[in-house]
Design an enzyme around this catalytic site. Structure first.
Site, PDB file in Angstrom:
ATOM      1  CE  LYS A 126       7.206  -6.280  11.935  1.00 47.91           C
ATOM      2  NZ  LYS A 126       6.298  -6.527  10.927  1.00 47.91           N
ATOM      3  CD  GLU A 209       2.477  -2.156  15.988  1.00 46.85           C
ATOM      4  OE1 GLU A 209       3.467  -2.876  16.167  1.00 46.85           O
ATOM      5  OE2 GLU A 209       1.792  -2.172  14.952  1.00 46.85           O
ATOM      6  CG  HIS A 244       0.089  -8.080   3.915  1.00 49.08           C
ATOM      7  ND1 HIS A 244       0.071  -6.849   4.527  1.00 49.08           N
ATOM      8  CD2 HIS A 244      -0.666  -8.900   4.689  1.00 49.08           C
ATOM      9  CE1 HIS A 244      -0.654  -6.934   5.632  1.00 49.08           C
ATOM     10  NE2 HIS A 244      -1.121  -8.164   5.747  1.00 49.08           N
ATOM     11  NE  ARG A 301      13.309  -7.567  -0.910  1.00 53.39           N
ATOM     12  CZ  ARG A 301      12.191  -6.962  -1.286  1.00 53.39           C
ATOM     13  NH1 ARG A 301      12.142  -6.324  -2.426  1.00 53.39           N
ATOM     14  NH2 ARG A 301      11.124  -6.967  -0.526  1.00 53.39           N
TER      15      ARG A 301
END
Lengths: 508, 170
Positions: A126, A209, A244, A301
């Site tokens: 990340k 953030e 998610h 991918r």
């Protein structure tokens, strides 16, 4: 061609698919269309699965749990060598985003149908991914570096602007995370997040953030060849998710106009080039209500939802992946790519939407798939197939295409109605209620919609209790009649089968 | 022949007068019912309205899948219905058990013996298919038995919790 960063491209005529289910079928089909021979692998649970039956060759690789079969790199490489497969396609999940696997393929002179190992490595981390794409001019969610002290964070927050999120570096599952809407609440929130993170993860390092409210999840599909060419194939709207997990995806997006598409596309291409990306990949962005967009992560991918892009661009992404891996140049440039029409995908999962989306296991007794104009179904299951707890609960992807979004929605409604599957519970009723809902039809939803403002009850349309009762009563009646007339062997002078067929004829 | 049916708490008395006519709660319908050779699939014309459904016999009820929706229909013929009435059995017995819907591992057990629960309260958290799944109380009542502890691995249909009616202890 072999590169230092773990990329190998060359012509191949036989490919191993290191996956199962619908995505293994998708890759098989692309291979057969291009005249490439296919090798399937299967666990004990999948001997009868379609990907085994449709492949040219199939090899057993172990017990049902993935860590004993589909995740064992040595076994997969061994079968590739034994079968003479010159390339491996990892699909999605399992080994698809494991840099060590991509590198191991290349080390064994086997083409990995995907990006170079180094690109997977960078995008899988990340912090490193954020720094790399930021340096390439890609906007990321504004925030601070980890490790600032409280005073530094309070000063930084004023610059970032409220609301902000305090996040733990070691965080996960919402632990050590605090939303803060006012400056005066920040000191307490930092202290609270540190305490929580320390007790949960043994590490109290936090960072800030910017909190993106009313965010949409919009992603850009990319294709890049090994000759330095890269194009974007437009966007996908994936905001409808639960925990998610994406549930409905569409292309194009309600909120993306041509100008935004070009800007997001250019940024996505820049992010891919920053890691010398090759083959198909996706850059995920958060888009706020003022249409600012921020890099979230890159999926290195083929993605579950790739069909919606295929339908609106006319490009077969699975085939293009194989061409790129064979070392070919892309056959089109950015100007050749036109978005035409609208496509929507519903993920059909074995789960019960009326019971908190609990996964449902069991054997599929009946399955009849919708067909007709504008309908595509990608699936890897069949009647008699047992849904086990070993793999994920997606049964199939139902994808509908229309000239306009309205037409695609009408086709989706019709196709959901035609879908007949029994033996396990599915989330088809969820999709039916969703595609009828005002919010969906007007495109007013964000990533929190399904979890916070959607309920199965409120969308409950007309019910057909009476008709269902009649079906059941008539079926019970007929069963009772047959049972009372089919008697034990020997009690009748002819076989029960002969007698049954006479009885059937009599009834006509 | 008369059948007593119950679906989503709606009750219908269905009398099959003959092959092409039924009476439901006193109202007559012209019907044609065909079971297709294909497993489970049935076609029904009700006053010429055409419907297709998958109809399957489950242990104690029939499952009907029609237009994407699954209906669970309890069907009793006259004899069974009268017998059940005579024995005073309610149609909803056995609903006080929380069973594992799939094999998995128990992550948490919020339920405690003696606690009063409402229908829909979280009683067990089960991990399976890589997800944490919340199992909820099927009805109001008192928790009389908790048969598992955190960390236990369970089989499909294993009884995890028993909830009883506070009045009857049933």
């Amino acid at each position: 061609m072999k590169r230092e960063d773990g990329l190998l491209t060359k012509r191949f005529d036989k490919l191993l698919i290191a996956n199962r289910g619908e995505i293994a079928m998708r890759i098989l089909r692309a291979c057969h269309e291009l005249g490439i021979k296919t090798v399937a692998v299967y666990s004990d649970a999948d001997r009868n699965a379609p990907h085994v039956r449709y492949a040219d060759e199939a090899y057993h690789i172990g017990a049902p749990p993935a860590r004993e079969s589909y995740l064992v790199i040595e076994k997969i490489l061994d079968i590739a060598k034994r079968s003479g497969a010159e390339a491996i396609h990892p699909g999605y999940g399992f080994l698809a985003e494991r840099a060590v696997f991509a590198q191991a393929c290349v080390d064994n002179d086997i083409v990995f149908v995907g990006p170079p190992a180094r690109a997977i490595d960078i995008m899988g981390d990340k912090q490193e991914a954020r720094q790399t794409v930021k340096a390439a001019g890609v906007p990321i969610v504004p925030g601070t570096e980890p490790g600032l002290n409280d005073e530094e964070m309070i000063a930084a927050a004023a610059e970032i602007g409220f609301p902000v999120l305090v996040k733990a570096v070691a965080g996960g599952g919402g632990k050590g995370m605090r939303p803060v809407h006012r400056a005066e609440d920040l000191p307490d929130a930092i202290a609270g997040a540190r305490r929580e993170a320390l007790s949960a993860f043994g590490d109290d390092v936090v960072y800030l953030e910017k909190m993106i409210t009313e965010a949409r999840h919009i992603e850009i599909q990319l294709l890049a060849d090994a000759h330095g060419n890269a194009v974007y194939l437009g966007e996908r709207e994936c905001s409808l998710q639960r925990r998610h997990q994406k549930l409905i995806e569409e292309a194009p997006s309600f909120v993306v106009d041509e100008d935004l598409r070009q800007r997001m596309g250019a940024v996505a291409v820049a992010a891919a080039k920053a890691v010398n990306y090759v083959n198909a990949g996706t850059i995920e962005f958060l888009v706020d209500k003022d249409k600012n967009f921020y890099f979230l992560e890159m999926n290195t991918r083929l993605q579950v939802e790739h069909p919606v892009t295929e339908l609106v661009t006319g490009i077969d992404i699975a085939q293009e992946m194989l061409r790129v891996a064979r070392g070919r140049k892309l056959r089109f440039s950015q100007e050749d790519i036109q978005i035409k029409g609208w496509a929507i995908e519903c993920r059909i999962n074995a789960e019960d939407p009326y019971n908190n989306y609990l996964p449902s296991t069991g054997t599929i007794t009946t399955m009849r798939l919708p067909t007709g104009p504008g309908v595509r179904v990608d699936t890897g299951v069949f009647p008699g197939y047992e849904i086990t707890p070993y793999y994920d609960s997606m049964i199939s992807k139902l994808i509908c295409y229309g000239e306009t979004r309205g037409e695609a929605v009408l086709r989706m409604r019709r196709a959901l109605e035609e879908y007949r599957i029994m033996g396990v519970k599915t989330n088809i009723p969820f999709h039916q209620i969703m595609v009828e809902s005002h919010r969906f039809l007007t495109g007013q939803f964000d990533t929190s919609f399904v979890e916070t403002r959607f309920s199965m009850e409120e969308g409950e349309g007309e019910s057909h209790d009476l008709e269902a009762a009649i079906f059941a009563a008539l079926a019970a009646h007929r069963q009772g009649q047959q049972a009372s007339q089919i008697v034990a062997r020997g009690a009748r002078d002819t076989s029960n089968w002969k007698w049954y067929s006479r009885w059937e004829r009599l009834r006509k | 022949m008369k059948y007593y049916t119950k679906v989503n708490n709606q009750e219908y008395e269905i009398e099959i007068d003959h092959e092409h006519e039924i009476t439901v709660n006193g109202e007559k319908y012209v019907i044609d019912f065909q079971q297709l050779p294909d497993a489970g699939l049935a076609s029904l014309l009700i006053n010429n309205q055409s419907l297709e459904a998958v109809v399957e016999d489950q242990d104690e009820s029939w499952e009907v899948l029609m237009m994407g929706k699954l209906y669970t229909v309890k069907v009793q013929d006259e004899r069974t219905y009268r017998l059940a009435l005579a024995r005073g059995l309610s149609a909803d017995s056995g609903e006080g058990e929380v069973k594992a819907p799939m094999p998995g591992i128990i992550i948490a057990v919020p339920a405690v013996v003696g606690n009063v629960v409402k229908q829909g309260d979280k009683v067990i958290i089960l991990e399976s298919m890589k997800m944490e799944n919340e199992l909820r109380a099927p009805r109001d009542g008192i928790i009389t038995q908790v048969k598992v502890t955190t960390g236990a691995s369970v089989e499909k249909d294993q009884v995890l919790i028993v909830i009883s009616d506070p009045e009857t202890g049933d």
